[in-house]
Write an enzyme that holds these catalytic residues in place. Structure first.
Site, PDB file in Angstrom:
ATOM      1  N   PRO A   2      -8.344  10.387   5.512  1.00 54.87           N
ATOM      2  CA  PRO A   2      -9.626   9.791   5.154  1.00 54.87           C
ATOM      3  C   PRO A   2     -10.500  10.609   4.210  1.00 54.87           C
ATOM      4  O   PRO A   2     -11.203  11.517   4.617  1.00 54.87           O
ATOM      5  CB  PRO A   2     -10.342   9.635   6.499  1.00 54.87           C
ATOM      6  CG  PRO A   2      -9.342   9.986   7.521  1.00 54.87           C
ATOM      7  CD  PRO A   2      -8.354  10.866   6.874  1.00 54.87           C
ATOM      8  N   GLU A   3     -10.451  10.255   2.962  1.00 52.00           N
ATOM      9  CA  GLU A   3     -11.480  10.645   2.018  1.00 52.00           C
ATOM     10  C   GLU A   3     -12.220   9.351   1.680  1.00 52.00           C
ATOM     11  O   GLU A   3     -11.958   8.317   2.303  1.00 52.00           O
ATOM     12  CB  GLU A   3     -10.866  11.293   0.776  1.00 52.00           C
ATOM     13  CG  GLU A   3     -10.127  12.598   1.118  1.00 52.00           C
ATOM     14  CD  GLU A   3      -9.578  13.331  -0.091  1.00 52.00           C
ATOM     15  OE1 GLU A   3     -10.213  13.277  -1.148  1.00 52.00           O
ATOM     16  OE2 GLU A   3      -8.507  13.955   0.029  1.00 52.00           O
ATOM     17  N   LYS A  59     -17.616  10.166   3.576  1.00 51.63           N
ATOM     18  CA  LYS A  59     -16.471   9.951   4.455  1.00 51.63           C
ATOM     19  C   LYS A  59     -16.872   9.371   5.807  1.00 51.63           C
ATOM     20  O   LYS A  59     -16.050   9.281   6.714  1.00 51.63           O
ATOM     21  CB  LYS A  59     -15.741  11.283   4.688  1.00 51.63           C
ATOM     22  CG  LYS A  59     -15.271  11.972   3.417  1.00 51.63           C
ATOM     23  CD  LYS A  59     -14.777  13.373   3.717  1.00 51.63           C
ATOM     24  CE  LYS A  59     -14.415  14.108   2.434  1.00 51.63           C
ATOM     25  NZ  LYS A  59     -14.052  15.514   2.687  1.00 51.63           N
ATOM     26  N   ARG A 256      -6.907  25.958   1.844  1.00 51.75           N
ATOM     27  CA  ARG A 256      -6.301  24.655   1.542  1.00 51.75           C
ATOM     28  C   ARG A 256      -5.407  24.769   0.325  1.00 51.75           C
ATOM     29  O   ARG A 256      -5.694  25.533  -0.596  1.00 51.75           O
ATOM     30  CB  ARG A 256      -7.389  23.607   1.266  1.00 51.75           C
ATOM     31  CG  ARG A 256      -8.527  23.617   2.260  1.00 51.75           C
ATOM     32  CD  ARG A 256      -8.096  23.258   3.652  1.00 51.75           C
ATOM     33  NE  ARG A 256      -7.613  21.889   3.727  1.00 51.75           N
ATOM     34  CZ  ARG A 256      -8.396  20.831   3.785  1.00 51.75           C
ATOM     35  NH1 ARG A 256      -9.698  20.965   3.777  1.00 51.75           N
ATOM     36  NH2 ARG A 256      -7.888  19.637   3.863  1.00 51.75           N
TER      37      ARG A 256
END
Length: 270
Positions: A2-3, A59, A256
């Site tokens: 989910p972005e 978001k 990341r």
DNA sequence: TTAAGTGTTGCTCT
DNA sequence: AAGAGCAACACTTA
């Protein structure tokens, strides 16, 4: 998953199938993900209310019930929303579900339980309280808002794009895609971007996110659901640049993984 | 079996 | 004081 584009699709799902329906029950399968209210109190408060509207900011998805506040849903790393037909068996990882009077359900899934559902009184107050920046796809986020958000910031442009207090909605995967489309090296200092680069960046933010929504693509690797020329399907070891064919390189930022094309996104001065 | 992973928060260090 | 780095969260998949 989910972005912003994913959450936008969840919002449309809720709008298409559930707005105006009466909530017969709330099934709280995992109380740990529910914030700000107990399962019993939420059931008391929402039972027999109608779902009035679905809204999205960055978001976060807001589901508003008639005179009963709103649920703010964070999907974390891999949460999702699913509409379940009356006879459909609930899939794994359903943490909370709205059961409607017609027997259908709207289910919030979250396998890793990173994320939460919070009862709030007002979406705008919540956005202010959380300090969220303007939604990346809203008209309020214009070129002036972008330059203001980057003003005087020395951190990597990719980190700035993902900072929800500056711009709401961009995560790790779409940050890479946006910088690829804008032809900007991801570790460039935010305040080192010239006017032309910032114009390309603004254009790429809008077009990448809107395109992703239009193609009904999540941030999962769904090659057939993204237009040609996107980096996302090549976002892995051994990936090739969809524009020039060069080998895609990876890097780490804040723990990341990121990916970029060294030909199309050269380091400034290098 | 080990490692990596779409998000966020909070802590430490510079 | 901004910003970088890291661990933690909980669990699946490669």
């Amino acid at each position: 998953m989910p972005e912003l584009p994913d959450v936008e699709l969840f919002k449309r799902l809720a709008e298409q199938c559930c707005i105006g329906k009466t909530i017969a029950d709330l099934e709280v399968a995992d109380p740990k993900l529910l914030k700000g209210i107990s399962p019993a109190a939420l059931q008391r408060q929402w039972r027999n209310k109608k779902l009035r509207a679905a809204r999205r900011h960055g978001k976060v998805l807001f589901l508003e019930a008639d005179s009963a506040g709103a649920l703010a849903m964070h999907f974390g790393m891999n949460g999702s929303l699913q509409y379940l037909a009356k006879t459909e068996k609930a899939p794994r990882f359903v943490r909370l579900a709205l059961a409607f009077a017609d027997g259908h359900r709207l289910a919030y899934l979250n396998p890793r339980r990173i994320g939460h559902v919070m009862l709030i009184s007002d979406a705008n107050a919540y956005i202010a309280q959380e300090g969220l920046g303007p939604d990346a796809l809203s008209p309020a986020f214009d070129y002036a808002a972008l330059t203001a958000a980057l003003e005087g910031k020395r951190q990597a442009i990719k980190a700035a794009l993902m900072d929800q207090t500056r711009i709401a909605g961009i995560g790790n995967i779409y940050a890479d895609e946006i910088l690829f489309q804008a032809k900007i090296y991801p570790l460039t200092s935010a305040n080192a971007l010239d006017e032309a680069a910032k114009r390309r960046l603004f254009q790429a933010i809008k077009s990448v996110l809107q395109t992703a929504v239009d193609y009904k693509a999540g941030s999962e690797i769904l090659t057939d659901r993204l237009p040609n020329g996107f980096l996302i399907p090549e976002r892995h070891a051994g990936g090739k640049c969809p524009r020039c064919g060069a080998a895609i390189l990876s890097f780490k930022l804040g723990g990341r993984s990121g990916y970029y094309c060294p030909q199309c996104q050269p380091k400034p001065g290098g």
